[in-house]
Write an enzyme that holds these catalytic residues in place. Structure first.
Site, PDB file in Angstrom:
ATOM      1  N   ARG A   1       1.399  -1.194  -0.394  1.00  0.00           N
ATOM      2  CA  ARG A   1      -0.014  -0.225  -0.188  1.00  0.00           C
ATOM      3  C   ARG A   1       0.384   1.412  -0.460  1.00  0.00           C
ATOM      4  O   ARG A   1       0.343   2.366   0.283  1.00  0.00           O
ATOM      5  CB  ARG A   1      -0.713  -0.332   0.683  1.00  0.00           C
ATOM      6  CG  ARG A   1      -2.201  -0.811   0.830  1.00  0.00           C
ATOM      7  CD  ARG A   1      -3.086  -1.086   0.054  1.00  0.00           C
ATOM      8  NE  ARG A   1      -4.162  -1.944  -0.103  1.00  0.00           N
ATOM      9  CZ  ARG A   1      -4.093  -2.593  -1.023  1.00  0.00           C
ATOM     10  NH1 ARG A   1      -2.868  -3.042  -1.708  1.00  0.00           N
ATOM     11  NH2 ARG A   1      -4.900  -3.743  -1.254  1.00  0.00           N
TER      12      ARG A   1
ATOM     13  N   SER B   1     -10.770   0.242   6.048  1.00  0.00           N
ATOM     14  CA  SER B   1      -8.775   0.498   6.411  1.00  0.00           C
ATOM     15  C   SER B   1      -8.098   0.457   4.770  1.00  0.00           C
ATOM     16  O   SER B   1      -7.161   1.314   3.948  1.00  0.00           O
ATOM     17  CB  SER B   1      -7.858  -0.130   6.973  1.00  0.00           C
ATOM     18  OG  SER B   1      -9.004  -0.117   8.441  1.00  0.00           O
ATOM     19  N   ASP B   2      -9.024  -0.519   3.522  1.00  0.00           N
ATOM     20  CA  ASP B   2      -8.750  -0.329   2.812  1.00  0.00           C
ATOM     21  C   ASP B   2      -9.603  -0.184   1.453  1.00  0.00           C
ATOM     22  O   ASP B   2      -9.261   0.175   0.249  1.00  0.00           O
ATOM     23  CB  ASP B   2      -8.666  -2.188   1.779  1.00  0.00           C
ATOM     24  CG  ASP B   2      -6.940  -1.973   1.242  1.00  0.00           C
ATOM     25  OD1 ASP B   2      -6.489  -1.668   1.655  1.00  0.00           O
ATOM     26  OD2 ASP B   2      -7.014  -3.021   0.599  1.00  0.00           O
ATOM     27  N   ILE B   3     -10.527   0.448   2.033  1.00  0.00           N
ATOM     28  CA  ILE B   3     -11.758   1.021   1.144  1.00  0.00           C
ATOM     29  C   ILE B   3     -10.847   1.936  -0.161  1.00  0.00           C
ATOM     30  O   ILE B   3     -11.099   2.620  -1.326  1.00  0.00           O
ATOM     31  CB  ILE B   3     -12.920   1.803   1.457  1.00  0.00           C
ATOM     32  CG1 ILE B   3     -13.843   1.707   0.594  1.00  0.00           C
ATOM     33  CG2 ILE B   3     -12.839   3.117   2.071  1.00  0.00           C
ATOM     34  CD1 ILE B   3     -15.301   1.891   0.971  1.00  0.00           C
TER      35      ILE B   3
END
Lengths: 353, 97
Positions: free
Chosen positions: A254, B54-56
């Site tokens: 990420r 958390s990842d959207i």
């Protein structure tokens, strides 16, 4: 799906995702004399300016558009926000919005090495009367920062482009598409003319997938590949050759950034920060992070890393990591935003504070 | 009733042994929720560490999960009213809105 359906779905997701809390990494109990001096920008669709030394928010700038990337001018006096409504300029000395430079959705904006040009990756969305949408081809646009951000170049790249390393006199350009295709183009060729390349070291894993981000340092571009064993592929933008570096585990990636000295590559692997030694091309160390993180930025002196923790209680946070020795230094809680992109203001601009 | 493949692609898909791990993720994202599918495409438990919320943001720009997260390229400003996903997720519109 109706709103009620979505509400139920999200609520159910929230419930289902609750699981045993991970063991929190040990945070430095005694703060050493040295502390980060950086000014950090953290954003979602709002921007927060954080004084890392004080560990608190010193300014709030409502943008009300999805902020995809934050880049500073070389002297740190301005910040450029690539958003779903175009590029915005922020006065980094006064902490206020200075104006809007473009009006098409922008997913990336970066200042070139001379500091006089802002390069933007953007595309247009055509919304028809029946609500259907057409995604127009992506463009690479250059703005002259010395002439009121006047457009000086506009080049069509193609459909569904996620990232561009623009062309330079003596090096390849690089394009990453949403479906994970990596295209390289020889120097002086158009961005639409690059050819897809097979990244070395990834062919053995059929499910491996390029994560759509790129970190650069000098003539190297680093492209993450998530797979059964995740990797980072380093592409030499001069020769066009590539070499893979294993992360030794299956992780989602990420955020990535190379340290200013070019010796290490930091990888935000959601729940851990992985340090790759760029000389031995192997994982040197890793640090468990307190929660899931997105994005990554490094201080000018290479001593500190800043990561966005999208969800922290009812808000979000920015986690500050000391890089030598590798440890979580502090967490700055943000009450009212869940950040997903972070950037560090260059120290050149700190004198004006 | 057995399903018969009607073209070569369908035939190749049906000839492939089914994965024993059913992924809850779509591509490299994990914005979805599907009970019983709580692993990623490599068999790992939730790699997002904190679930979809958390990842959207990280998932929306490049991919989507049908009816949950729209394609960020068609809806580049979908998060404009969601500065804080924990508090503002109710503002996220459905597609079409």
């Amino acid at each position: 799906m109706h709103r009620a359906g979505l509400t139920l779905l999200l609520a159910a997701a929230s419930f289902a995702c609750k699981k045993e809390a991970p063991v929190a990494p040990k945070i430095e109990e005694k703060k050493p004399a040295e502390a980060p001096q950086e000014i950090v920008y953290a954003a979602s669709s709002a921007l927060r300016v954080i004084d890392a030394r004080q560990g608190k928010v010193i300014a709030s700038i409502p943008i009300q558009h999805t902020i995809y990337s934050i880049q500073f001018s070389l002297d740190g006096s301005a910040a450029y926000l690539a958003t779903g409504a175009g590029v915005f300029e922020v006065d980094a000395n006064a902490h206020r919005l200075r104006g809007q430079l473009t009006d098409r959705p922008a997913s990336w904006a970066a200042v070139d090495a001379s500091g006089s040009k802002l390069e933007v990756l953007e595309h247009e969305v055509i919304v028809h009367k029946d609500g259907t949408r057409d995604i127009e081809p992506f463009h690479w646009v250059a703005l002259d920062l010395t002439a009121g951000a006047k457009p000086i170049a506009d080049e069509e790249i193609g459909q569904r482009v996620m990232f561009v390393v623009p062309p330079r006199e003596d090096r390849h350009h690089l394009v990453v598409t949403a479906d994970g295709e990596v295209r390289l183009g020889k120097p002086k060729t158009r961005l639409a003319d690059g050819a897809a390349v097979a990244l070395k070291g990834t062919a053995k894993d059929e499910k491996a997938r390029v994560r759509h981000m790129v970190a650069t340092r000098g003539n190297s571009a680093f492209v993450p590949v998530e797979g059964a064993t995740s990797e980072v592929v380093e592409i030499d933008l001069v020769s066009g050759d590539s070499r893979a570096m294993s992360l030794e585990r299956s992780v989602r990636i990420r955020g990535m950034a190379a340290t200013p000295d070019g010796k290490s590559l930091l990888v935000n692997a959601v729940g851990e920060l992985i340090v790759v030694d760029l000389e031995t091309r192997a994982v040197r160390s890793a640090l468990e992070l307190p929660g899931a993180h997105v994005g990554l930025a490094i201080s000018d002196d290479g001593k500190w890393a800043f990561l966005a923790q999208t969800v922290d209680g009812t808000g979000g946070a920015v986690t500050i990591v000391r890089l030598d020795p590798l440890a979580v230094h502090a967490k700055v809680h943000l009450d009212d935003i869940s950040p997903w992109t972070v950037a560090v203001r260059p120290r050149a601009g700190m004198a004006s504070l | 009733m057995a399903i018969k493949p009607l073209n070569r692609k369908a035939a190749s898909l049906i000839a492939k042994p089914p994965d024993d791990a059913r992924p809850f993720s779509f591509g490299d994202c994990c914005p979805g929720f599907l009970p019983g599918w709580e692993v990623d495409q490599f068999g790992n438990p939730d790699q997002c560490g904190g679930g979809w919320a958390s990842d959207i943001y990280a998932c929306q720009p490049g991919c989507y999960w049908t009816a949950q997260v729209p394609d960020g390229m068609a809806y580049p400003d979908w998060f404009s009213r969601c500065a804080n996903v924990s508090q503002d997720w109710v503002n996220l519109c459905t597609v079409p809105d």
